[in-house]
Every structure is written in C-alpha cells, then in structure tokens.
Design an enzyme around this catalytic site. Structure first.
Site, PDB file in Angstrom:
ATOM      1  N   CYS A   1       0.821  -1.212   0.000  1.00 28.78           N
ATOM      2  CA  CYS A   1       0.000   0.000   0.000  1.00 28.78           C
ATOM      3  C   CYS A   1       0.858   1.267   0.000  1.00 28.78           C
ATOM      4  CB  CYS A   1      -0.963  -0.018   1.179  1.00 28.78           C
ATOM      5  SG  CYS A   1      -2.193  -1.328   1.016  1.00 28.78           S
ATOM      6  N   ALA A   2       1.890   1.287  -0.828  1.00 25.92           N
ATOM      7  CA  ALA A   2       2.738   2.474  -0.954  1.00 25.92           C
ATOM      8  C   ALA A   2       1.913   3.628  -1.531  1.00 25.92           C
ATOM      9  CB  ALA A   2       3.921   2.158  -1.867  1.00 25.92           C
TER      10      ALA A   2
ATOM     11  N   ILE B   1       2.364   5.261  -4.185  1.00 20.60           N
ATOM     12  CA  ILE B   1       2.152   5.120  -5.620  1.00 20.60           C
ATOM     13  C   ILE B   1       0.973   4.191  -5.917  1.00 20.60           C
ATOM     14  CG2 ILE B   1       3.854   3.246  -5.822  1.00 20.60           C
ATOM     15  CD1 ILE B   1       3.340   5.991  -8.439  1.00 20.60           C
ATOM     16  N   ALA B   2       0.661   3.300  -4.959  1.00 19.24           N
ATOM     17  CA  ALA B   2      -0.465   2.383  -5.155  1.00 19.24           C
ATOM     18  C   ALA B   2      -1.785   3.145  -5.229  1.00 19.24           C
ATOM     19  CB  ALA B   2      -0.502   1.345  -4.035  1.00 19.24           C
TER      20      ALA B   2
ATOM     21  N   ARG C   1       0.668  -5.794   4.732  1.00 21.49           N
ATOM     22  CA  ARG C   1       1.219  -6.719   5.721  1.00 21.49           C
ATOM     23  C   ARG C   1       0.246  -6.952   6.864  1.00 21.49           C
ATOM     24  NH1 ARG C   1       6.640  -3.651   6.644  1.00 21.49           N
ATOM     25  NH2 ARG C   1       5.239  -2.035   5.866  1.00 21.49           N
TER      26      ARG C   1
ATOM     27  N   LYS D   1       8.992   0.273 -10.433  1.00 22.12           N
ATOM     28  CA  LYS D   1      10.433   0.463 -10.650  1.00 22.12           C
ATOM     29  C   LYS D   1      11.061   1.062  -9.400  1.00 22.12           C
ATOM     30  CE  LYS D   1       9.701   4.723 -10.572  1.00 22.12           C
ATOM     31  NZ  LYS D   1      10.344   5.609  -9.624  1.00 22.12           N
TER      32      LYS D   1
END
Lengths: 361, 361
Positions: A15-16, A18-19, A40, A103
């Site tokens: 769930c960064a 960028i997500a 997690r 990336k």
C-alpha cells in the site's frame, strides 16, 4: 474461471503512496478492475481502502500470500520496496500472476533475470511501472525523432529527474533506506532518465557508462543525487543525466540531432492529465548577421483521454487478455525495456563503486 | 586628441563574418562610432566596406599595423583567428588601444595572461566578444538565480551550444583549422557553455573538470564536438555541457536549484532581436496522487531596445570613456570573466589530452 476473464482482475501487493495512483488507474482503465489489495496487516489494507474510497467489493488481504493464492486475481501490481521484489515477484509468477512491477525493477540485473525467468517460464506478461512510455505524447515524440529529415541522426541527449524530498521523506521514505531501496535517487529518479535515454536510442545499449564524481548520499550511504554519462559508437552519440531527491522538481529530456532538437520538461508526470506538450525545432538557421533565428520552437500538444497510468494498465491488461483468451505469447518488449534500463542502472552503480571509472557494457 | 574623444572610435582588425555583426553594433551603439577597418589587403577592406554599406568616412587599411598607428582609433575590435590573438592583441595594447577581443580569447591562459598584462600595464579596458552577458534578459535571469526563496542553492547546470556547419564551413572555416583556431568546437561553441556555467556559479571556478570520452574530430584533429563535466564543493553542484559544430542548432542553459528551475533555449543568440524570453518554475510540487503539477513554467519576456551586441559595444565604450575622460581604472570584471572561462576551457582540453581524466583546478 470464466467469471474472472473479463475484465482483467488486479491485486495490489503493498500500500505504498504510488499504489493510490495506480489503483485509480486500474479503476479508470476500461479493460481492468481492482479486485483485491494486500498489505502486511488487514488494518493497513482497510485503511488504504477507506482513504482511497475503494469499492466495498475490493477484497482486502492482510497477507501477501493470501492475495497470491486467490485464483480470481489475474495480475499483480507490486509497489513493494525494491529489496522485496525478488522474493514476491518470483512467488507471484509461480502462482501464475501476470506482473506489473514498480520500478526500480530489482537491486541488480541478476535479481531481475530471476523475476523475468519466472514470468517467462510461466507464460506471464511482465511490465514495469514506468507510466510515461504509455502517454500518447511519447509516441508523437518518437515520430519526430524517427524523421530523418526533421530530426536526423541522434547526437546528444540530456535528461534530468529530480524532486525536493521533504524532511519527512528524507528520513522515512523507503527510497532512502538501504535495506529497502538501496538504489536511492538512481533507482527512483534516475530510472526515468536512463529509460528516457534508452528510449531515445531505440533501446540500443551504450558502449560505455561513466558515473560523474558528483554524488550526494545520506548518512546511511544511500544516493540522494548523482549524474552519469553514456556513449555510443565511439562517442558519436553522448548522453548525460542528473537525478536527485534533493533538488527542485525537474523532468527534462532534451535531444539534439543532426537536423532537429526536441525538448520536454515534464516527460515523467505531465503538468496536467488531459493534455501534454513537447517542443521541437527543425533545420534552424541563424538569419543574416546572426541576429536571430529563422524559426522558433514549435509546441506540439497531445490530448490524453485516459491518463498515462490508465493507459499503462490498459495496455498491460490487453496483453494479459491476449494470453488468457487467445493463447498469445507474452510481449517481451516490456521485459527487455526494463532489463536494458536495469543494465545501465547497474553500470552507473558499478562505475560509482569503482571510483567513477568507465564501465564497458 | 580632443576630436577623438566623443564618441569612442573603433577600429576593426580583420574582416571575419562576425565583424559584419559587430560593425553594425558599433554603428547602433550611441556612444561609439566605426572609425576604421583593416584587413590584410586594402581590397579586402574595401570589399567589406561595400558589402556592409559602411559610411565612406570609415577609413580603410590594408595593414593591421596602419590601423594600430592611427592615433584617432580609441579601441580595437579584433575578430582575428585565435592563433593570431597574442601577437596582435599585445601590439594593440602597446599602441594604447582598448581591446574588444573576439572569443576564444587565446589558445591557452598563458597567452591570455600576456594579453591581459599588456592591457593592464597600459591602463586599457579589456573585454571579450561574448554578447549575451549584455542582454537585459541575462540580468533578469541572474535576479531569479539570486533569489534564495524562488531558486535556492544551485544544484545542477546543463548547457548545450551547437550548430550544423555547412560542408563549406567544415572544410574552410578558420574554426576548424589547426593553425588558426586549434580549439575548434570547444573554443567556439564550448566557450559559451563554459561562460554560461561560470556565470550561473557567479564566476566560482569548479574544483574539478573532466572531459567526457565522447569527442569528434576532423581529419586535421580539430575538435568538432565534445562534452565535459564540472564539479564544485565535492560534487554538491554539478554541471555538464555539450558543444558541437556538427549538430543541430542549440543554445540551451538549464539550471536546477533547490527551490526552482530556470531554462533558456537561445541564450547566445536570442530568437529575435527586440525581445527575448526565459522560463522558470519555482517551488513546484506534484498534486495529490502525482497526476500533475501545482504550477507550470512561467515565461519572462524581456524587451531589448538595443541589440545585445550593441549593448556590449555601449558598455565597452562607457568604460573606455570613463578611462579617457575621468581617468577611471579599467573595469577588471571583464578580464576576470574571460580568464575564468579560458581556465576552464584549458582544463577541458587538458582532460581530453590526458585521456579524459579529471583535472583539478
């Protein structure tokens, strides 16, 4: 499995930040749907779903393995820290999931090759998360660069990718942690510069890569800014780039040919979603007495109905559908684009490590 | 001598192409007049006068010595091939002529120092022929770069200066002849890149200069294109440049700071005489989800009543007048600007000669 066939069902692993952008893109792409997210812990997954107004139909998993075991997930988008890519990307492939990998693809090409091998041997589509390749502007720029009359042969390329990390970013973001994203600015901002340079060169690898001895690191040794130069054909073509997490926002690509020049200042994230521009000058000459030019740069505006990230998802899902429904082979173009980028990135890192000496490729 | 005092009377030594532009500028500058021109033969001088519609009052000399012996000539503009600068510039100074010397100023700094010494010991103004410093746009750009809030600390600079020499140019121009302008593209186009980089850095010399191993030479060994990188403060600031006589027309300067970015694409010769522009972005951030930017580059247009070359002549003549009429000292700012440029140019050349190794300054 018929129910899972149309549209392509995405699971997001991690769930960064960028997500958030990519989950929106999956929702916007007409041939894709956001089927599940995993973090997690189930709490984190729930928080992400709430914050991003995800449909209640999106499945939430508190364990990456559970998502990978879900037979309805066609494809995984994986924005995990780079150090976790090898483990989870290979596992995802082993579980038969097509892979859209954020990336930098891996810490080095040996890791990437294991990931690509796992995808290939399981007949799965691979693509990295570089969105700008999918913007229609990019194709228009390539048209110009491919025009021998207007642009000619390529001579010099310069790219810059930078942003000013906040103090919170510079302390806590995964991109500055040696155990998470050891490649720092080179892996993050530099990935785009390298990709843009290789894209300009039609993926042709340079003969030599040399990091420039101008580098900033944080206290943990992670690169915060660096530069490098690349050469082709005994130096007939040269490229330089600058990438930084501690400089003002730039996303520059300037390409000089024998007959023309192309410039774009927002190639990674266009200034706005609906339209993007680049400028070019072609067969410019100085007027008599050299008191001006015979032409000025021309701006080309390219409308974008779908955002570039939604177009990336659309293209990825199109390929996945071809594999699922028409038994096509995965398109290896995207894997080779990623691999070439990683190879040059590795060479820059290697050059830094050996004291900024040239690395032959 | 009273008759010679107002305006400043210029003698042009050498009828190179660039002399056409500067003779026009001398005529346009309100405090200057074109008094004489000299070529190696009186016929050439006459041809130049006819072709450029010079007033019949302009004296024509068929020998450089005759021009230097004319007591009414206050100042000499010298667009001779670089290899001739040392001899004629020193002689001009010995004859008491203020010196506007075309760039590159000399083949190396030892030669330049003899020229500067000759000017200084005779109380004469020195300036090189870099016109763009005198454009009002340049001062506006410096205002932006000096603004800590809008631009911040300087981080990275890239400059490109190139043009496509015609086949005639590449065979016959003095700039590709080893006995005339042995510095080739580095001395011609590269002079501007180095000057722009040093200008960006407020004339602070880099600690290290490294030529990049991407170089093209003609059959006589003269550089047709090359690149280099410069570093300050252990690499906290980095600059790269590309200069070429065999690539499409570029005159780029892009400067990235901690808070802002400046870009100009025609810094050497503005697209048009009457107005010139640059663009800047300041404190840019990506909007939520990183689907765009919060700001777009702003264009700054700067009107120019006098052309930049006429402003150069005007400034030079202003200084000469101060010396002649008010017994002021010559302004050493211009000599030091030239000298720093030459020092870096020498370092790039040195780095090329020792196999692209770093040169400490």
């Amino acid at each position: 499995m018929a129910e899972c066939e149309n549209p392509i069902r995405f699971g997001i692993m991690g769930c960064a930040q960028i997500a958030r952008k990519v989950s929106r893109a999956i929702t916007m792409a007409p041939n894709s749907t956001l089927f599940a997210i995993a973090s997690r812990s189930i709490d984190k997954a729930r928080q992400f779903a709430v914050r991003n107004n995800l449909s209640e139909e999106v499945k939430l998993y508190g364990d990456y393995n559970d998502l990978l075991d879900d037979p309805c997930v066609d494809a995984v988008y994986m924005p995990l820290p780079t150090s976790l890519h090898l483990k989870w990307a290979v596992l995802a492939a082993q579980k038969g999931k097509h892979l859209l990998l954020e990336k930098p693809s891996a810490l080095h090409v040996k890791e990437l090759d294991k990931i690509l091998e796992a995808c290939e041997s399981n007949g799965l589509q691979f693509m990295d998360g570089s969105m700008w390749y999918h913007h229609p502007r990019t194709a228009k720029m390539k048209d110009f660069l491919s025009n021998l009359e207007l642009f000619g042969r390529i001579k010099a390329i310069h790219s810059s990718s930078s942003f000013t990390g906040t103090s919170q970013f510079l302390e806590n973001d995964i991109r500055v942690k040696p155990d998470l994203d050891a490649l720092g600015a080179l892996g993050d901002a530099g990935w785009y510069c390298i990709g843009a340079i290789l894209w300009s060169m039609n993926k042709k690898l340079p003969t030599t890569v040399t990091a420039l001895p101008a580098i900033a690191r944080n206290s943990a040794g992670v690169i915060l800014s660096c530069s490098a130069s690349l050469y082709w054909d005994e130096g007939k073509t040269v490229a330089t780039f600058y990438c930084s997490l501690i400089s003002h926002e730039t996303m520059d690509l300037a390409i000089c040919g024998s007959n023309g020049t192309l410039r774009v200042e927002d190639f990674i994230i266009p200034y706005e979603e609906s339209s993007a521009a680049f400028s070019f000058t072609s067969v410019a000459k100085f007027v008599d007495l050299h008191i001006g030019w015979n032409v000025k740069p021309q701006e080309v505006h390219v409308a974008c109905k779908l955002s570039q990230e939604a177009m990336m998802i659309q293209e990825f899902s199109r390929l996945v559908k071809g594999i699922k429904l028409s038994r096509l082979r995965p398109d290896s173009k995207w894997a080779s684009t990623t691999r070439n980028t990683q190879l040059v990135l590795d060479a820059v890192k290697n050059s830094i490590e050996i004291g900024f000496k040239p690395v032959q490729m």
